[in-house]
Design a protein around this motif. Structure first.
Motif, mmCIF file in Angstrom:
data_model
loop_
_atom_site.group_PDB
_atom_site.id
_atom_site.type_symbol
_atom_site.label_atom_id
_atom_site.label_comp_id
_atom_site.label_asym_id
_atom_site.label_seq_id
_atom_site.Cartn_x
_atom_site.Cartn_y
_atom_site.Cartn_z
ATOM 1 N N LYS A 135 57.760 -62.179 -30.430
ATOM 2 C CA LYS A 135 57.634 -63.861 -31.110
ATOM 3 C C LYS A 135 58.788 -64.279 -31.905
ATOM 4 C CE LYS A 135 52.422 -63.534 -31.400
ATOM 5 N NZ LYS A 135 51.424 -63.793 -32.297
ATOM 6 N N GLU A 136 58.886 -65.606 -32.005
ATOM 7 C CA GLU A 136 59.971 -66.131 -32.924
ATOM 8 C C GLU A 136 59.542 -65.964 -34.375
ATOM 9 O OE1 GLU A 136 61.684 -69.343 -29.751
ATOM 10 O OE2 GLU A 136 60.965 -69.828 -31.532
ATOM 11 N N ARG A 137 60.671 -65.928 -35.118
ATOM 12 C CA ARG A 137 60.060 -66.118 -36.661
ATOM 13 C C ARG A 137 59.497 -67.248 -36.907
ATOM 14 N NH1 ARG A 137 63.371 -63.771 -40.740
ATOM 15 N NH2 ARG A 137 65.114 -63.475 -39.510
ATOM 16 N N GLU A 138 58.427 -66.987 -37.580
ATOM 17 C CA GLU A 138 57.390 -67.982 -37.798
ATOM 18 C C GLU A 138 57.233 -68.281 -39.443
ATOM 19 O OE1 GLU A 138 52.602 -68.374 -37.332
ATOM 20 O OE2 GLU A 138 53.332 -66.530 -37.398
ATOM 21 N N PHE A 139 57.027 -69.607 -39.799
ATOM 22 C CA PHE A 139 56.818 -69.889 -41.028
ATOM 23 C C PHE A 139 55.540 -69.572 -41.729
ATOM 24 C CE2 PHE A 139 56.813 -72.434 -44.791
ATOM 25 C CZ PHE A 139 55.808 -73.130 -45.204
ATOM 26 N N VAL A 140 55.398 -69.114 -42.842
ATOM 27 C CA VAL A 140 54.186 -68.818 -43.401
ATOM 28 C C VAL A 140 53.876 -69.577 -44.685
ATOM 29 C CG1 VAL A 140 52.862 -66.898 -44.524
ATOM 30 C CG2 VAL A 140 54.339 -66.364 -42.704
ATOM 31 N N ALA A 141 54.775 -69.654 -45.575
ATOM 32 C CA ALA A 141 54.332 -70.307 -46.757
ATOM 33 C C ALA A 141 55.818 -70.802 -47.385
ATOM 34 C CB ALA A 141 53.506 -69.547 -47.704
#
Length: 125
Positions: free
Chosen positions: A43-49
């Motif tokens: 997966k691609e890097r994902e924003f969390v918070a």
């Protein structure tokens, strides 16, 4: 030299909790928004918070809203990510990042100036 040193990753069962910490040095912490991102295999890097400088505002991905909480301790130059009700799909390498920004915080990783080393979080079913 700017350093973001992370701690608090590990293995936890589904439904459990973990708290990630990210201690910053070499920068004026109060001038930076802080973000958390994650990268899962395939997966691609994902924003969390993210949290704005001085902790005035917080932002969350829909997938973690209501379960994760970002906070800062400016006296310790540290940002935290409290992760509750963890799910197997939360398994990823989590990284903190610092963004020089006067207000708000970005959800885009390319906006961030400095990154921590990343730590694996594994949630077993």
């Amino acid at each position: 030299q700017v350093r973001l040193v992370e701690s608090g990753g590990g293995l936890v069962q589904a439904g459990g909790s973990l708290r990630r910490s990210c201690a910053a040095s070499g920068l004026t912490f109060s001038a930076f928004a802080m973000g958390w991102f994650r990268l899962a295999p395939g997966k691609e890097r994902e924003f969390v918070a993210a949290i704005s400088r001085n902790g005035g505002s917080t932002y969350y991905a829909d997938s973690v809203k209501g379960r994760f909480t970002a906070s800062t301790d400016n006296a310790k130059n540290t940002v935290y990510l409290q992760m509750n009700s963890l799910k197997p799909e939360d398994t990823a390498v989590y990284s903190c990042a610092a963004e020089r920004r006067y207000s708000g915080a970005s959800t885009h990783p390319e906006s961030y100036d400095y990154w921590g080393q990343g730590t694996q979080v594994t949630v077993s079913s």
